[in-house]
Scaffold this active site. Sequence first.
Site, short mmCIF file in Angstrom:
data_model
loop_
_atom_site.label_atom_id
_atom_site.label_comp_id
_atom_site.label_asym_id
_atom_site.label_seq_id
_atom_site.Cartn_x
_atom_site.Cartn_y
_atom_site.Cartn_z
N LYS A 189 0.85 -1.19 0.00
CA LYS A 189 0.00 0.00 0.00
C LYS A 189 0.89 1.24 0.00
O LYS A 189 2.01 1.22 0.50
CB LYS A 189 -0.97 0.00 1.17
CG LYS A 189 -0.41 0.04 2.57
CD LYS A 189 -0.09 1.40 3.14
CE LYS A 189 -1.25 2.36 2.98
NZ LYS A 189 -0.85 3.70 3.53
N THR A 200 9.65 0.95 3.37
CA THR A 200 8.60 1.90 3.08
C THR A 200 7.22 1.26 2.99
O THR A 200 7.05 0.25 2.32
CB THR A 200 8.90 2.60 1.75
OG1 THR A 200 10.17 3.21 1.86
CG2 THR A 200 7.88 3.65 1.44
N GLU A 286 0.59 9.88 -3.91
CA GLU A 286 -0.57 10.77 -3.72
C GLU A 286 -0.58 11.89 -4.76
O GLU A 286 0.36 12.67 -4.87
CB GLU A 286 -0.55 11.34 -2.30
CG GLU A 286 -1.05 10.31 -1.30
CD GLU A 286 -1.03 10.81 0.14
OE1 GLU A 286 -1.74 10.20 0.95
OE2 GLU A 286 -0.33 11.77 0.43
N ASN A 412 -3.60 16.16 0.95
CA ASN A 412 -2.95 16.26 2.25
C ASN A 412 -3.32 17.51 3.03
O ASN A 412 -2.95 17.65 4.19
CB ASN A 412 -1.44 16.15 2.09
CG ASN A 412 -1.08 14.72 1.75
OD1 ASN A 412 -1.38 13.83 2.52
ND2 ASN A 412 -0.50 14.51 0.58
#
Lengths: 417, 417
Positions: A189, A200, A286, A412
Amino acid sequence: MDFKVLDGGVCAAKGFRANGVYCGIKKPAADNGNQSLPHKNDLGMIASDEPCATVCVYTTNKVKGAPITVTKRNLEKTGGISKAVIVNSKNANTCNADGVEKAEKMCELAAAQLGIKPQEVIVASTGVIGQVLPIEPIAAGVEPLAAGLSYTGNEEAATAIMTTDTVKKEYAVEFEMDGAVCRIGGMAKGSGMIHPNMATTLNFITTDAAVSRDMLQKALDDIVKITYNCLSIDGDTSTNDMVCLMANGLAKNKPIAQDSDDFEIFKAALYEVMANLTKMLAKDGEGATKLIECECRGCRDTQTAITVAKSVIGSTLFKCAVFGEDANWGRILCAVGYAPAEFDINRVDVDILSEYGEIAVCRNGAGVDFSEEKAAEILKSDEIGVIINLNCGSCSAKAWGCDMTYDYVKINGDYRT
Amino acid sequence: MDFKVLDGGVCAAKGFRANGVYCGIKKPAADNGNQSLPHKNDLGMIASDEPCATVCVYTTNKVKGAPITVTKRNLEKTGGISKAVIVNSKNANTCNADGVEKAEKMCELAAAQLGIKPQEVIVASTGVIGQVLPIEPIAAGVEPLAAGLSYTGNEEAATAIMTTDTVKKEYAVEFEMDGAVCRIGGMAKGSGMIHPNMATTLNFITTDAAVSRDMLQKALDDIVKITYNCLSIDGDTSTNDMVCLMANGLAKNKPIAQDSDDFEIFKAALYEVMANLTKMLAKDGEGATKLIECECRGCRDTQTAITVAKSVIGSTLFKCAVFGEDANWGRILCAVGYAPAEFDINRVDVDILSEYGEIAVCRNGAGVDFSEEKAAEILKSDEIGVIINLNCGSCSAKAWGCDMTYDYVKINGDYRT
């Protein structure tokens, strides 16, 4: 080495079942607000038919999620043997006074369903830091979760660990060792708070190869260094990162217990799975619109190559330039220049490439004339390559990242809601 | 210590004249496209009536702009004496085969106008890396530039060094040493490719205090460490960073040649100027809507405090949260946790504050209940404070940065055009 690529993710290897359910930690799909996540599972499980030699690498962040603490303890108790994984998304169970207690409870709940011991369970969580983990939805969800385990449940599990990920990440390969057909498969993920210098993100990799724990750890350490640790989305090192590699031996190969040709084959197959998952993570960073792969060649040693390639991948300014499809190579050379490594900046060459072509933009540390039209054409691709040549040796390494976009800021600026 | 704050920037101290002109390196104001820069000067000059003891600190990037090379050489030739500065914006004169030649030419052009030697000139450039610097506009512009020098020309000079800056940055103070009135004033430019670990950005500071070169360098090194080096906009260390401090002695104070009370006063005044310029740089970071000031207290030593404060300021995720006015304190603690320093994460406290109030969000490394409404109110301010207490000592330090916004991405997706 060529490997046969398989579907099946963590269920590709023999004897691994998986599943994922929606238990209620994430908001219901209808209430997802502006994130409109394309997935709804929030609780996942992997179970092996046989005990697995199990090794992990963990985040180097001083703040460690409670699940990391509990998983470490469990593997110490069992001498590195596990039989199952339970994992939730949306809540990291980190920086909570009752975090360890809740993580232990998750192991107990899973163990009770599977008829195994709590310490034989690997537990992981990913999501918001510092919000109390509600255990009730997990207690209610674990029964259907376990009941639904299947040898084709990999997709349900892979979607259960997604947070801001837009696609699930799975990869699996088949290879032969001494006549035995072996498989390695994994799921991972992303897609923010991702930065090298640790293992990570959450990654679960299963194999039916028979490999001793020591050699399994050695393989994982070696390959993490040149895959996940060469990935950066935003320079933030998460508190819950973990890569877990489980080997149940059902392929019946001659067990690997020392350096050997078989071990090299196993490592090459592991690299294949982990490098491909790494690229998937980078591409789905993202807000990302483009994957960036930076290869640094001509280095005195591999560490120099990694350091320089990671420095370029980590440059926010270069990431913005890629988003804007601007061949601003000065930012690449700038990032090469501030990488903490020893080399002669006046020998550095830089090329930019994609499926649309390749151009030289810098030779011997100085700009060269190039066609801005051709550069613009190359940068239209959604997979951009950068090749740095330090021209002072024969070692090389790759690093992966993505562009910096409006959507990264949007995601974010408003992640908790 | 309280200082009298003055207008006048680099002209506040006695005997310094300055000017700035538009010579044609930047596009004409009418052709600025979507950036609509509020300034048009691109060539600036400072000249001192008397020779100046001069010290600089430079970027640590291996890629160094040609002006840095030439300025270093000049100061070596003169034993650290200079009489003038010439500086251009929009083109960094870096990574060009003819860069040193062009930078030397700039010194010659300035020297000819001022009747001084080329090696008595400090030269600096800021802007795009890797584009050949056109010398013709500078050759044509230097005459009106020198002719227009005045004791009130500080603003023209301060706007000539702006690139993506939206406001000019100047600050000056007056103080007394042994009955002599002394002044220190400076100008600085931002606002991207800014990251600690060097002297950030272009900064020119002038003083009429009489200070020996050794003590001047000592003061500059000490204060850079706790001001510019505690600033990060985007984690990118520029190739052309330079802080230049020039002292012409016209205040007629008893010259400072060793550690003394006067030296402490001088350093305090220098801190005042440099800390305020640092805050201006942070607040005007590319695309920024908010200044972030992070103070780390309760540390074993100052370096730990700096390291932790800078780690928080550098977190892209936290910067996005500030932009979104989201009290996502888990990201603060995450950044504290990956800071390369030694401390006990379980003793860490975190508070968030602004002129609208202050709230505790974390105690002993774990979240505490707080009012989301109050947090939202506090985060509406355009100056956000974070206080980290490691609770293991008495040292502290501050670091400054800004939020990460859509506009940062926009500006840097399309900077060269």
